[in-house]
Scaffold this motif. Structure first.
Motif, PDB file in Angstrom:
ATOM      1  N   GLN A 134      35.206  -9.576   0.944  1.00  0.00           N
ATOM      2  CA  GLN A 134      35.410  -8.139   0.789  1.00  0.00           C
ATOM      3  C   GLN A 134      34.075  -7.408   0.725  1.00  0.00           C
ATOM      4  O   GLN A 134      33.929  -6.299   1.223  1.00  0.00           O
ATOM      5  N   THR A 135      33.098  -8.023   0.105  1.00  0.00           N
ATOM      6  CA  THR A 135      31.751  -7.485  -0.011  1.00  0.00           C
ATOM      7  C   THR A 135      30.813  -8.682  -0.102  1.00  0.00           C
ATOM      8  O   THR A 135      31.264  -9.825  -0.092  1.00  0.00           O
ATOM      9  N   VAL A 196      35.483  -1.806   0.222  1.00  0.00           N
ATOM     10  CA  VAL A 196      35.166  -0.575  -0.513  1.00  0.00           C
ATOM     11  C   VAL A 196      33.955   0.155   0.072  1.00  0.00           C
ATOM     12  O   VAL A 196      33.733   1.332  -0.232  1.00  0.00           O
ATOM     13  N   ASP A 238      40.144   6.824  -1.000  1.00  0.00           N
ATOM     14  CA  ASP A 238      40.534   5.553  -1.607  1.00  0.00           C
ATOM     15  C   ASP A 238      42.053   5.433  -1.715  1.00  0.00           C
ATOM     16  O   ASP A 238      42.621   4.364  -1.446  1.00  0.00           O
ATOM     17  N   ARG A 241      43.473   4.490   1.607  1.00  0.00           N
ATOM     18  CA  ARG A 241      43.231   3.051   1.852  1.00  0.00           C
ATOM     19  C   ARG A 241      44.261   2.208   1.115  1.00  0.00           C
ATOM     20  O   ARG A 241      44.872   1.275   1.690  1.00  0.00           O
ATOM     21  N   SER A 254      41.710  -0.195  -6.560  1.00  0.00           N
ATOM     22  CA  SER A 254      40.983   1.029  -6.242  1.00  0.00           C
ATOM     23  C   SER A 254      39.489   0.738  -6.363  1.00  0.00           C
ATOM     24  O   SER A 254      39.083  -0.290  -6.935  1.00  0.00           O
ATOM     25  N   VAL A 255      38.655   1.625  -5.840  1.00  0.00           N
ATOM     26  CA  VAL A 255      37.206   1.430  -5.995  1.00  0.00           C
ATOM     27  C   VAL A 255      36.833   1.432  -7.473  1.00  0.00           C
ATOM     28  O   VAL A 255      35.979   0.659  -7.909  1.00  0.00           O
ATOM     29  N   TRP A 258      37.692  -1.877  -8.788  1.00  0.00           N
ATOM     30  CA  TRP A 258      36.723  -2.828  -8.232  1.00  0.00           C
ATOM     31  C   TRP A 258      35.414  -2.791  -9.007  1.00  0.00           C
ATOM     32  O   TRP A 258      34.829  -3.833  -9.294  1.00  0.00           O
TER      33      TRP A 258
END
Length: 351
Positions: A134-135, A196, A238, A241, A254-255, A258
């Motif tokens: 994801q990141t 994100v 967001d 998304r 949600s961000v 996260w």
């Protein structure tokens, strides 16, 4: 050193240097590849990356090359920007086997799917095990050609594979020093729509164009560039998304959530969480709008998100607004340039 603890890091940018340095300092045998000679010239000469921040030391890199055949091994950590994924897939096509594990750090949106699609398009007969995150694990910045500063290591970084049965082997191939920072997810829907970066990067750049292009202005991207009003707008993107993921049957953070789990920060609003994240305090704003926050996160983040939304009949007006604004400002068609998925592919990865 076990075979499992030998890693090839593809890419000599911020993330590639951070990963190569950290893994090496943890005792992993690291090989490093970069497409251009200039970016790794100093590391080629010394085989050293100087690391500062929360990880400190001079990291010895076992092998450094611009030729993939010199450094290929069974586990490949891809850290190049998403716009280079196709080129990297073509380059790897003749050098992988069914036993090769390829991890896109990160995949952005539908990166693993595009990577496998590209391997097949150029005639690759092998079927490597492909995953995306994801990141990336690191919050970092490259300081020089052979220096990198690591501000933070993220927790609970989501990882998913194209084939669910491959994920255990892929996670086992990740070096022990960072393996515990990953959390397995059922589908690349989790990691792709869970991206994100497309929320945090695109709109703030567009809303700060005047300051970014001003020679007199220097500011911190997250602390100065994301005001309360901008953060409130980011929460609208967001929610769009999250609505796409929900329509596909997936619950994603949600961000704000996260940030809770990744950086262990708290806050009532997204703005509060960003302000409370000490790892963001030193991150400078881009010096130009010709930057990956637009050039990567629009065509390889928001465009495929909008594409997926259209396939399932979901309206994402704020996402569409940002794509339109970026396309007009940069005078390029990001939708034509960006990543796309068809209905059959979407159905397949939602199984």
């Amino acid at each position: 050193m076990s075979k499992r603890e030998q890693i090839l890091v593809l890419g000599g940018g911020h993330q590639g240097l951070a990963m190569a340095a950290h893994l090496s300092l943890a005792g992993v045998k690291v090989k490093l590849w970069n497409r251009t000679f200039d970016n790794i010239h100093d590391i080629l000469n010394t085989q050293i990356i100087e690391c500062s921040g929360i990880v400190k030391g001079k990291a010895w890199i076992e092998q450094v090359s611009c030729k993939i055949e010199d450094v290929i091994c069974d586990t490949v950590m891809v850290t190049v920007p998403a716009f280079a994924h196709k080129d990297v897939a073509r380059m790897l096509a003749g050098h992988v086997s069914d036993n090769t594990k390829i991890i896109l750090n990160p995949g952005r949106t539908f990166g693993a799917l595009e990577f496998m699609r590209e391997l097949k398009a150029v005639g690759c007969k092998a079927e490597p095990k492909i995953a995306e995150t994801q990141t990336i694990v690191y919050t970092c910045r490259r300081d020089d050609r052979n220096k990198v500063n690591i501000y933070a290591l993220k927790d609970e970084v989501e990882i998913a594979s194209l084939k669910d049965e491959d994920l255990v082997d892929i996670i086992e191939s990740i070096p022990k020093c960072i393996r515990g920072r990953f959390v397995a997810r059922k589908s690349v829907i989790n990691t792709s729509i869970g991206n994100v970066g497309m929320v945090l990067h695109c709109a703030p750049v567009l809303m700060n164009v005047g300051w970014i292009e001003s020679r007199a202005a220097e500011f911190k991207y997250y602390y100065d560039g994301i005001s309360k009003s901008i953060a409130q707008f980011l929460e609208k993107i967001d929610m769009e998304r999250i609505s796409v993921a929900a329509a596909l049957g997936y619950d994603i953070d949600s961000v704000k959530e996260w940030l809770y789990v990744t950086y262990h920060v708290d806050g009532v609003s997204l703005y509060d969480c960003i302000r409370n994240n000490t790892s963001y305090r030193s991150i400078d704003a881009p010096k130009t709008i010709n930057h990956r926050y637009l050039e990567e996160d629009i065509p390889y983040g928001l465009v495929p998100l909008e594409n997926a939304a259209k396939l399932i009949g979901i309206e994402v007006p704020n996402v569409t607004l940002i794509i339109d604004l970026a396309s007009a400002l940069r005078e390029k068609d990001y939708r034509a340039l960006g990543r796309h998925i068809n209905k059959e592919e979407l159905e397949e990865i939602c199984k």
